[in-house]
Scaffold this active site. Structure first.
Site, short mmCIF file in Angstrom:
data_model
loop_
_atom_site.label_atom_id
_atom_site.label_comp_id
_atom_site.label_asym_id
_atom_site.label_seq_id
_atom_site.Cartn_x
_atom_site.Cartn_y
_atom_site.Cartn_z
N THR A 248 -6.89 3.40 4.77
CA THR A 248 -6.18 4.65 4.49
C THR A 248 -7.09 5.60 3.73
O THR A 248 -8.08 5.19 3.12
CB THR A 248 -4.93 4.40 3.63
OG1 THR A 248 -5.35 4.01 2.30
CG2 THR A 248 -4.04 3.34 4.22
N ASP A 249 -6.73 6.86 3.75
CA ASP A 249 -7.34 7.79 2.81
C ASP A 249 -6.75 7.52 1.43
O ASP A 249 -5.74 6.82 1.29
CB ASP A 249 -7.10 9.24 3.25
CG ASP A 249 -8.15 10.20 2.70
OD1 ASP A 249 -8.80 9.87 1.69
OD2 ASP A 249 -8.31 11.29 3.29
N TRP A 250 -7.36 8.09 0.40
CA TRP A 250 -6.99 7.76 -0.98
C TRP A 250 -5.59 8.29 -1.32
O TRP A 250 -5.31 9.47 -1.20
CB TRP A 250 -8.04 8.31 -1.93
CG TRP A 250 -9.06 7.27 -2.31
CD1 TRP A 250 -9.45 6.95 -3.57
CD2 TRP A 250 -9.80 6.39 -1.44
NE1 TRP A 250 -10.38 5.92 -3.54
CE2 TRP A 250 -10.60 5.56 -2.25
CE3 TRP A 250 -9.84 6.21 -0.06
CZ2 TRP A 250 -11.45 4.59 -1.73
CZ3 TRP A 250 -10.69 5.23 0.47
CH2 TRP A 250 -11.47 4.43 -0.36
#
Length: 732
Positions: A248-250
């Site tokens: 995932t992105d942050w």
């Protein structure tokens, strides 16, 4: 449990782990290092963590070693308010793309990968392959181009370079993550064809570099978050055949269960609720989720054990300088460049004395020193007017004392300079005492927000300075040069005729000043080309749908331009721009000859060859661009599309080189939504060897006698609402 049995061929790794270990392995180590709740960091975790990097994988002794993850695309971003590690600041992705040289992308990737090894980083969270859809997108500088071929091939070369060091690259942000405004909520409404031919296509090409990891994006596509969409997982795993780690992105994870079912193996950077949500769902007997967890764990263990750092001796400074030099684009040269040796220069503009070497957010780096354009020119034996130098140096000092907001207490939100108005009396004196004027215009940009109209247009003081200096210097037959130290394109049409020379150096790292001075002095012959179009205005149909249905808090954005992104729009609809995609000048001249095209129907390949000769008096490199015009049978097409590009070696006067390119039918195919397949249309194709997307030098035709299905596919993340898209019919 400390390690897997030696003879473990009959079991998969996940079968040796407890549920707690499995879940912790999938969730970034901020779960305990930054947010301790039921877990507390072990000594191994504390010792292994590179503090103020991005995250770390959970270590299990003898099974899965800890791997640190870190931004960014133009140099390592290891830092917070309390902790900073210096790192080399390399040219931005846009500057790399402007080289049109895949070797430059590879050597920069290799250099940054080497710094990863030296700083105990196992995953570099780069490159960003997103398309530069709109000039105001904040992170354009982190991305390569408006064209998927250029973006994809540069990205693939960068990935190969990074991974030569035994560490992993992370290609991001999959997919259609093309703005910062409401990036975590925005719903991108897009046709299947545009999604596949423009936005996914860049990733398809980049994946040829075999990145070990991939990051999903924040946004929704056609109503569903990309990371939660199981169809997107199928697109990646089955259609694109990607077998690496998906993360995932942050803080993108809103529903941890859906994220895992959507194919994300790593939840980053990890927080307590991620663990709890998965644990509670497994207790309910969710077998589908358990299967995904087990597959993720096996992938992660294989991945973490494949990180084998290799120490290399690389001259980072030389790499940063070489890429920055080759990425400079000469837009205009009215007999003013190169500057004569030992010239005295009226050096104007705050960015001449404090250039923007890096952007904001993930693309930020921490160089120990940035070479200014003033310093670079002095190193080339030029002289700088002292009174003007004192004025601007003091102004930059004061500007840098301005208060700077931060994002999450980590990222400094730097501002553009509030430029001085160059006074007429200064200009009159300098026009008598100096040989030439150089004015650097700077623009910062980055993550967390998109650019504004004020960033696109020149400030009043900037345009008035151009008018003042040009009038005064031209009155005594002296020249004026503009240097654009910018992260994204700006308006140029209203003032380009007032000056004699224009160079775009982009946001180009800590060697900015040396690179610009090398071009200005003629030590290096410019060979960069524009990887994106410089538009005249932002009012054209292809640019109107941004940032969405509301300027402040849009909930959706419709990609109304469809496949007509960037130059595809300008060339198809015969619209003017300030400078076209692929444009760039040199101090020498090149001639093209012996252009040949051959079609291998049996192996579904197309071969191009062309000879380039340096017919001028300077040594230099030349960019070759091959565009193809596709016949229209089932589908409408842009008038031309870039299908191959390359760069010569350094050619001396009268020296020539033959360049060869091979493309598959898939590379030239189009996506037919009705049949869910990639097709080569029947008819007559025209291939052009071009200086840029508007300047075609040689052409050849070739024919395909019947429409060919190149690849059968499926439809993924289809639109759920109807909307009108730009087409040739709609503007007739």
């Amino acid at each position: 449990m400390n390690q897997l049995p030696q003879d473990n061929s009959h079991k998969l790794p996940h079968e040796y782990l407890t549920l707690e270990q499995k879940l912790r392995l999938m969730i970034g180590e901020y779960i305990c290092l930054m947010n301790p709740f039921k877990f507390f960091p072990s000594l191994t975790e504390i010792k292994s963590c590179v503090w103020a990097s991005g995250s770390m994988t959970y270590p299990i002794t003898g099974i899965s070693p800890p791997i640190n993850l870190c931004d960014g695309p133009s140099g390592l971003r290891i830092g917070s308010k309390l902790f900073i590690k210096n790192s080399t600041s390399f040219p931005s992705a846009t500057c790399i793309a402007a080289t049109f040289n895949k070797d430059m992308a590879m050597i920069e990737g290799e250099a940054i990968g080497s710094e990863c090894v030296n700083k105990s980083i196992g995953v570099l969270l780069a490159p960003a392959i997103n398309i530069q859809r709109h000039p105001l997108a904040g992170r354009n500088y982190e991305c390569y181009s408006e064209d998927p071929l250029l973006a994809g091939e540069m990205g693939a070369s960068y990935i190969i370079g990074v991974q030569k060091n035994g560490v992993a690259a992370c290609v991001k942000h999959f997919v259609a993550n093309n703005q910062e405004t409401q990036r975590e909520e925005i719903n991108v409404e897009i046709s299947q064809r545009a999604l596949r031919e423009i936005y996914v296509e860049a990733f398809r090409i980049a994946l040829q570099g075999n990145p070990m990891t991939l990051m999903t994006s924040y946004n929704k596509v056609n109503g569903q978050y990309v990371g939660e969409n199981e169809e997107m997982k199928m697109l990646l795993r089955e259609d694109l055949r990607y077998n690496g780690i998906i993360m995932t992105d942050w803080y993108a994870c809103k529903d941890t269960v859906r994220m895992v079912l959507g194919g994300n193996n790593l939840i980053e950077p990890g927080k307590p609720s991620n663990y709890t949500e998965l644990f509670e769902e497994i207790k309910k007997g969710n077998d589908k989720l358990m299967k995904e967890i087990d597959e993720s764990v096996d992938r992660i263990i294989e991945f973490t054990n494949s990180i084998k750092p290799i120490k290399q001796m690389i001259d980072y400074t030389n790499v940063a300088l070489s890429v920055a030099e080759e990425g400079c684009v000469l837009l205009k040269n009215n007999q003013c460049l190169p500057i004569k040796e030992s010239s005295k220069i009226c050096l104007i503009g705050s960015a001449s004395y404090g250039p923007f070497a890096f952007g904001i957010g993930s693309g930020q780096s921490n160089p120990s020193r940035v070479i200014s354009i003033k310093e670079g020119l002095l190193a080339q034996g030029m002289f700088i007017d002292k009174p003007v130098e004192r004025i601007y140096s003091q102004h930059v000092y004061q500007q840098n004392k301005r208060s700077v907001d931060t994002y999450m207490g980590v990222f400094n939100l730097f501002k553009d300079y509030e430029e001085l108005l160059f006074e007429k009396r200064w200009g009159i004196r300098c026009s008598q005492e100096c040989d030439i004027a150089v004015f650097t215009i700077g623009r910062i940009c980055g993550e967390f927000y998109d650019r504004t109209l004020q960033s696109f247009f020149l400030q009043p003081n900037e345009i008035n300075t151009i008018k003042c200096v040009s009038e005064i210097f031209h009155s005594v037959n002296k020249k004026v040069i503009i240097v654009l130290n910018i992260g994204g394109v700006i308006e140029i049409e209203s003032w380009k005729d007032l000056v004699d020379g224009i160079i775009v150096c982009w946001i180009n790292g800590e060697q900015c000043g040396n690179a610009v001075a090398s071009i200005l002095s003629g030590h290096t012959n410019p060979s960069g080309r524009l990887p994106t179009t410089f538009p005249i205005t932002l009012n054209q149909p292809n640019l109107q749908s941004f940032p969405g249905d509301d300027l402040i808090k849009p909930t959706k954005v419709i990609y109304k331009e469809d496949i007509y992104v960037g130059y595809r729009y300008y060339t198809t609809f015969n619209q003017k721009c300030s400078y076209p995609f692929g444009y760039g000048l040199s101090y020498t001249q090149f001639e093209y000859s012996n252009f040949n095209v051959s079609v291998d129907l049996e192996h579904q390949l197309i071969h191009f060859t062309v000879t380039v000769t340096n017919t001028g008096t300077f040594e230099g490199k030349e960019v070759i661009q091959i565009y193809v015009s596709i016949p229209e049978d089932r589908l409408e097409h842009p008038s031309i599309e870039l299908k191959a590009f390359g760069k010569t070696k350094l050619l001396f006067p009268n020296e020539n080189q033959q360049l060869s390119f091979t493309r598959t039918f898939r590379d030239l195919s189009s996506f037919d939504t009705d049949s869910a397949c990639w097709i080569i249309e029947k008819g007559v194709y025209t291939a052009f060897v071009s200086k840029d997307c508007l300047t075609h030098v040689l052409s050849k035709t070739f024919s395909i006698t019947q429409t060919i299905i190149v690849k059968q596919s499926h439809l993924y993340a289809m639109p759920i609402t109807q909307f009108n898209c730009l087409s040739k019919n709609s503007l007739q």
